[in-house]
Enzyme design. Structure first.
Site, short mmCIF file in Angstrom:
data_model
loop_
_atom_site.label_atom_id
_atom_site.label_comp_id
_atom_site.label_asym_id
_atom_site.label_seq_id
_atom_site.Cartn_x
_atom_site.Cartn_y
_atom_site.Cartn_z
N THR A 182 37.58 -18.78 -85.61
CA THR A 182 36.32 -19.52 -85.43
C THR A 182 35.46 -19.50 -86.69
O THR A 182 34.77 -20.47 -86.99
CB THR A 182 35.52 -18.88 -84.27
OG1 THR A 182 36.33 -18.91 -83.12
CG2 THR A 182 34.24 -19.61 -83.99
N ASP A 192 44.69 -20.03 -85.39
CA ASP A 192 44.01 -19.36 -84.29
C ASP A 192 44.69 -17.99 -84.22
O ASP A 192 45.92 -17.90 -84.37
CB ASP A 192 44.24 -20.13 -82.99
CG ASP A 192 43.44 -19.57 -81.84
OD1 ASP A 192 42.45 -20.19 -81.46
OD2 ASP A 192 43.80 -18.48 -81.33
N SER A 193 43.95 -16.94 -83.99
CA SER A 193 44.57 -15.62 -84.11
C SER A 193 45.60 -15.35 -83.03
O SER A 193 46.37 -14.39 -83.14
CB SER A 193 43.51 -14.51 -84.16
OG SER A 193 42.94 -14.32 -82.91
N SER A 194 45.65 -16.19 -81.99
CA SER A 194 46.73 -16.00 -81.00
C SER A 194 48.09 -16.38 -81.61
O SER A 194 49.13 -16.06 -81.05
CB SER A 194 46.45 -16.79 -79.73
OG SER A 194 46.10 -18.11 -80.05
N ASP A 243 40.23 -12.98 -81.51
CA ASP A 243 41.01 -12.61 -80.31
C ASP A 243 42.02 -11.50 -80.57
O ASP A 243 42.21 -10.62 -79.73
CB ASP A 243 41.74 -13.84 -79.74
CG ASP A 243 40.75 -14.84 -79.15
OD1 ASP A 243 39.61 -14.44 -78.87
OD2 ASP A 243 41.12 -16.03 -78.99
N GLN A 262 44.64 3.28 -69.04
CA GLN A 262 43.95 2.02 -68.76
C GLN A 262 42.45 2.14 -69.05
O GLN A 262 41.75 1.13 -69.11
CB GLN A 262 44.16 1.61 -67.30
CG GLN A 262 45.60 1.28 -67.02
CD GLN A 262 45.87 0.87 -65.59
OE1 GLN A 262 44.95 0.66 -64.80
NE2 GLN A 262 47.14 0.76 -65.25
N CYS A 263 41.97 3.38 -69.15
CA CYS A 263 40.55 3.56 -69.46
C CYS A 263 40.35 3.34 -70.95
O CYS A 263 41.16 3.82 -71.75
CB CYS A 263 40.10 4.98 -69.12
SG CYS A 263 40.30 5.36 -67.38
N1 ASP Z 1 40.44 -18.22 -80.66
C1 ASP Z 1 39.76 -17.76 -81.83
C2 ASP Z 1 40.74 -16.90 -82.61
O1 ASP Z 1 40.94 -15.76 -82.27
C3 ASP Z 1 38.55 -17.02 -81.44
C4 ASP Z 1 37.68 -16.52 -82.59
O2 ASP Z 1 37.99 -16.58 -83.74
O3 ASP Z 1 36.61 -16.01 -82.25
O4 ASP Z 1 41.29 -17.36 -83.57
#
Ligand code: ASP
Length: 342
Positions: free
Chosen positions: A13, A57-59, A90, A274-275
């Protein structure tokens, strides 16, 4: 003397602006960053820019991209005093954790940052995140870099990268480091807590370890889970199990048999909590004794992000010269966890 910082722009972003015709976010040409943030010309450091050809996008950031970032730092390590990686939020904590295992004996700051709102947005958090990160990336005490580790800066806080996690998709204050103190805080003054900074072993040279195994699987245990689904683990070499509280799981023969079968296939089982704060204490409750019986490895108070990337880094890594996976995992390699004794 002006310190030199290299910005490595990977996407996210922070490098986007709104297309007001379509309403969607589009990457902008990051070469124009100095026009968007004219304050960058006032900085005391000299800034250069390296952009990924296609902002991601970091995904879409995975092992190949971690190697690209690490390679970029390795090639230019001698030319710069510090590095700033601009990254989508992300998966930023995964990248920070992976890099902490890959960049060995780092003596220079590597800071990651991003933003929740694009740089062109009126209310953007990008400007502060970027400018303060540049400050930390160029901070030296004489000839010695103040930060000699992978750190993540976001919304006034500097965190150890491999202790960080993204906890909010909504608030500017999106990251936390529940099991480790904040390294630095930006208020009226920019503070650093020198006591909690990581220091690499002295006398060891910087190098980059590119080995990353992708034969790692992460599973979160939940009440009512059908254990027969574990039979589908054909190529996995490490199973990171995120279990309840301080390390508990269903206490029955079925669970023990299932975990034993997994171990018999030669798969390492790492147990994490999980905590988000606190960690694993095998033996504290009788419902954790199964892990002892099957030879599972405690992840102590490691984050999921660091447990996954540490497993990728260690599994089958020829640089560790046949040291057993368990003995490597159970000790901190670069400040990523504390040992919990019960
Ligand atoms: N979807 C975006 C990413 O991780 C979200 C961000 O940058 O805040 O690339």
């Amino acid at each position: 003397m002006k310190r030199k910082v290299l910005i490595i722009y990977t996407g996210g972003t922070i490098g986007m602006e709104k297309n007001y015709e379509t309403g969607s976010l589009m990457p902008f040409d990051f070469e124009h960053i100095f026009r968007k943030i004219p304050e960058m010309n006032l900085l005391e450091c000299e800034v250069s820019l390296y952009s990924f050809p296609e902002p991601l996008d970091s995904s879409d950031v995975g092992t190949e991209e971690w190697k690209r970032i690490a390679g970029c730092i390795q090639e230019r390590y001698e030319d710069y005093d510090g590095f700033l990686i601009l990254h989508g939020t992300d998966t930023m904590s995964y990248t920070a954790s992976a890099l902490s295992f890959m960049l060995k004996n780092l003596k220079k700051p590597v800071i990651l940052t991003g933003s929740q709102l694009p740089i062109g947005d009126l209310r953007t958090d990008a400007k502060e995140n970027l400018l303060t990160s540049l400050y930390y990336a160029s901070l030296y005490d004489g000839n010695e870099a103040v930060i000699q580790e992978i750190a993540l800066y976001f919304e006034y806080k500097l965190l150890r990268g491999n202790r960080s996690l993204k906890h909010s998709a909504e608030y500017f204050d999106a990251y936390q480091s529940p099991n480790y103190p904040v390294l630095g805080q930006s208020g009226v003054h920019l503070n650093i807590d020198k006591e909690v900074l990581y220091r690499p072993p002295s006398g060891e040279d910087f190098y980059c370890d590119f080995h990353l195994s992708t034969d790692v699987l992460f599973v979160r245990i939940f009440p009512g889970m059908n254990l027969k689904h574990f039979s589908i683990l054909p190529t996995v070499k490490v199973l990171v199990l995120q279990v309840f509280g301080s390390g508990t799981i269903f206490n029955n023969k079925d669970t023990e048999d299932t975990l034993m079968k997994i171990r018999d296939k030669g798969i390492e089982i790492v147990v994490i909590s999980q905590c988000v704060s606190g960690g694993i204490a095998i033996g504290k409750y009788s419902n954790s004794n199964i892990f002892h019986k099957v030879g599972a490895i405690s992840g102590h108070n490691i984050t999921a992000e660091a447990a996954i990337t540490k497993s990728m880094h260690i599994m089958g890594n020829p640089n560790y010269k046949n040291q057993p996976f368990a003995s490597l995992f159970e000790r901190p390699l670069c400040g990523e966890m504390d040992i919990i004794n019960i």
